[in-house]
Design an enzyme around this catalytic site. Structure first.
Site, PDB file in Angstrom:
ATOM      1  N   ASP A  90     -46.986 -19.077  62.423  1.00 34.45           N
ATOM      2  CA  ASP A  90     -48.085 -18.116  61.787  1.00 34.45           C
ATOM      3  C   ASP A  90     -48.588 -18.349  60.751  1.00 34.45           C
ATOM      4  O   ASP A  90     -48.678 -17.337  60.095  1.00 34.45           O
ATOM      5  CB  ASP A  90     -46.603 -17.102  61.049  1.00 34.45           C
ATOM      6  N   CYS A  93     -47.082 -22.339  58.490  1.00 31.52           N
ATOM      7  CA  CYS A  93     -46.563 -23.103  59.147  1.00 31.52           C
ATOM      8  C   CYS A  93     -46.110 -24.876  57.847  1.00 31.52           C
ATOM      9  O   CYS A  93     -45.034 -25.101  57.654  1.00 31.52           O
ATOM     10  CB  CYS A  93     -45.991 -23.846  60.102  1.00 31.52           C
ATOM     11  N   HIS A 293     -50.942 -27.123  63.871  1.00 37.17           N
ATOM     12  CA  HIS A 293     -49.578 -27.041  63.955  1.00 37.17           C
ATOM     13  C   HIS A 293     -48.752 -27.913  63.028  1.00 37.17           C
ATOM     14  O   HIS A 293     -49.232 -29.131  62.696  1.00 37.17           O
ATOM     15  CB  HIS A 293     -49.474 -26.404  64.657  1.00 37.17           C
TER      16      HIS A 293
END
EC number: 3.4.19.12
Lengths: 300, 157
Positions: A90, A93, A293
């Site tokens: 989101d 992370c 990510h």
């Protein structure tokens, strides 16, 4: 010209009837917020802010059919690492991983000297933010919240169990407040040493460090990059190892995985990032980077 | 809920303490509801809004300050980034660029800055944005000034 005349007509009519607008209803916002929290509820079932510990073989299975290079690399990772804990993608992370990984480490080690050390850094960060002119009430509550949380995990078994820590880190208001705390610390560090960080942010969307912090550090859901990691690691004095899972292949067999250690220097102003050297102990915090990510990795 | 209330109370105290420190902004909290505020801001000088006093209304969400306050103009204003009918404001810090480092007071300052530096490329009021984008500065200024006189200045006589 035509356009302007039209506007005058419209406007004239409008202003004659109501110069002041009637007070609108806020119901719209309530609806949006309600929808949002319902969406959040179903999302947190499937995809919690912080996931459960999963064996690396789960990750391997995910890429089995789609990406042979990654499967090879994950096999390589499995030699050293046992498990992964995912953070929701989101935009928060990195901070979320940092939060959980650090607190979990304290919970497991009950390392009082480490807690005392980080508290001093947090205090320093508080002074930095004050010095930079941030209103104290904008950050004092979330600083307090982090310190309380820290105390909780240090005290141990009775006050907080491992499940309790997971639960707290999944609770949006609590979890997001700690993320916000880390964002403040990161921004404070970057602005305090703006001459050091200036070259990192030049040529990005921002023209200087202050603007960069305003647009890319402080707002929730703004993703983190190298520069954020350097700043947070050095502000709190916590070394971080990032393991990179990307498509790059090396000449020999393509199955090695690179990592980079972010090691805060003890000095205040010197550079903070270096590749691991023999005298430095390995960072306890290991994050797995896949493009865009971060997740947490657990060594064997 | 508790967090937002505590934070708003601190902002309230800061506003009381610094009353008059910024003569262009007058922030007032609703007597009975700390989640509702209004503000009077002065139109910045050397803009078509000079001499006008504009009322803003704030609705603060329960997740404040993790989420931004909802702010609108209550006074009609002709500006590319303000919806002509609803008073809705298009400003990044009220949306995805929000952070808890902002306060109600600094939001007011940002809105004053927006009044002085409109961004016609992301218009909520297309007529106003088109005037600026087509280079008709005079047209924009006279429209904006007219509405300032009509809506944001005390009536004479």
């Amino acid at each position: 010209m035509l356009n302007k005349d039209k506007q005058v007509d419209e406007g004239g009519e409008e202003s004659a009837s109501s110069v002041l607008l009637p007070e609108w209803s806020y119901d719209i916002y309530d609806d949006i917020i309600k929808q949002h929290s319902e969406a959040e509820a179903s999302e947190s079932e499937k995809n919690p802010l912080i996931g459960d510990k999963e064996p690396l073989s789960v990750l391997e299975a995910e890429y089995q059919s789609s990406c042979p290079v990654w499967v090879k690399k994950i096999k390589f990772l499995k030699q050293k690492f046992a498990a992964i804990r995912r953070a929701r993608g989101d935009g928060n992370c990195f901070y979320r991983c940092f939060m959980f990984s650090y607190l979990e480490h304290i919970l497991e080690t009950r390392d009082k000297p480490e807690v005392d050390r980080i508290k001093a850094n947090v205090e320093e960060s508080r002074r930095t933010l004050m010095g930079l002119g941030y209103a104290d009430f904008t950050f004092e509550d979330i600083f307090e919240l982090f310190l309380e949380q820290l105390e909780c995990v240090l005290q141990g078994t009775d006050s907080i169990s491992h499940e309790e820590l997971v639960r707290k880190c999944r609770c949006p208001s609590h979890s997001n407040s700690v993320v916000m705390f880390l964002r403040f610390v990161t921004a404070g560090e970057m602005r305090k040493r703006s001459e050091f960080f200036e070259p990192f942010v030049m040529g990005l969307a921002s023209s200087n460090v202050e603007q960069f912090c305003r647009s890319s550090v402080l707002p929730m859901a703004e993703e983190s990059d190298h520069v954020h990691i350097i700043a947070l690691s050095s502000a709190l004095g916590v070394p971080i190892r990032v393991v990179y899972l990307d498509r790059s292949t090396s000449d020999n067999d393509g199955a090695t995985v690179n990592h980079h250690d972010f090691v805060p220097s003890s000095g205040d102003s010197s550079a903070s990032s270096s590749s691991s050297s023999s005298e430095v102990t390995e960072p306890f915090m290991v994050l797995l980077y896949r493009p865009g990510h971060y997740d947490i990795l657990y060594p064997k | 809920m508790q967090t937002s209330r505590a934070r708003l109370f601190k902002e309230y105290k800061a506003v009381q303490r610094e009353k008059g420190a910024d003569p262009d902004i007058q922030l007032v909290c609703d007597d009975s509801n700390i989640f509702k505020w209004t503000a009077l801001i002065k139109g910045p000088s050397e803009t078509p809004f000079e001499g006008g006093v504009f009322q803003l209304v704030f609705a603060i969400p329960e997740q404040y300050p993790l989420q931004p306050p909802q702010v609108r103009f209550l006074t009609k204003i002709f500006h590319p980034n303000v919806h002509f009918k609803t008073g809705e404001i298009c400003l990044d810090i009220l949306k995805n660029a929000w952070s808890p480092a902002w306060t109600l007071q600094s939001v007011c300052r940002a809105i004053i800055a927006l009044m002085a530096h409109p961004e016609p490329d992301s218009p909520l009021n297309c007529d106003s944005g088109n005037l600026l984008r087509s280079g008709d500065i005079r047209g924009y200024q006279s429209m904006a000034r007219m509405y300032t006189r009509l809506a944001a200045m005390p009536k004479k006589g």
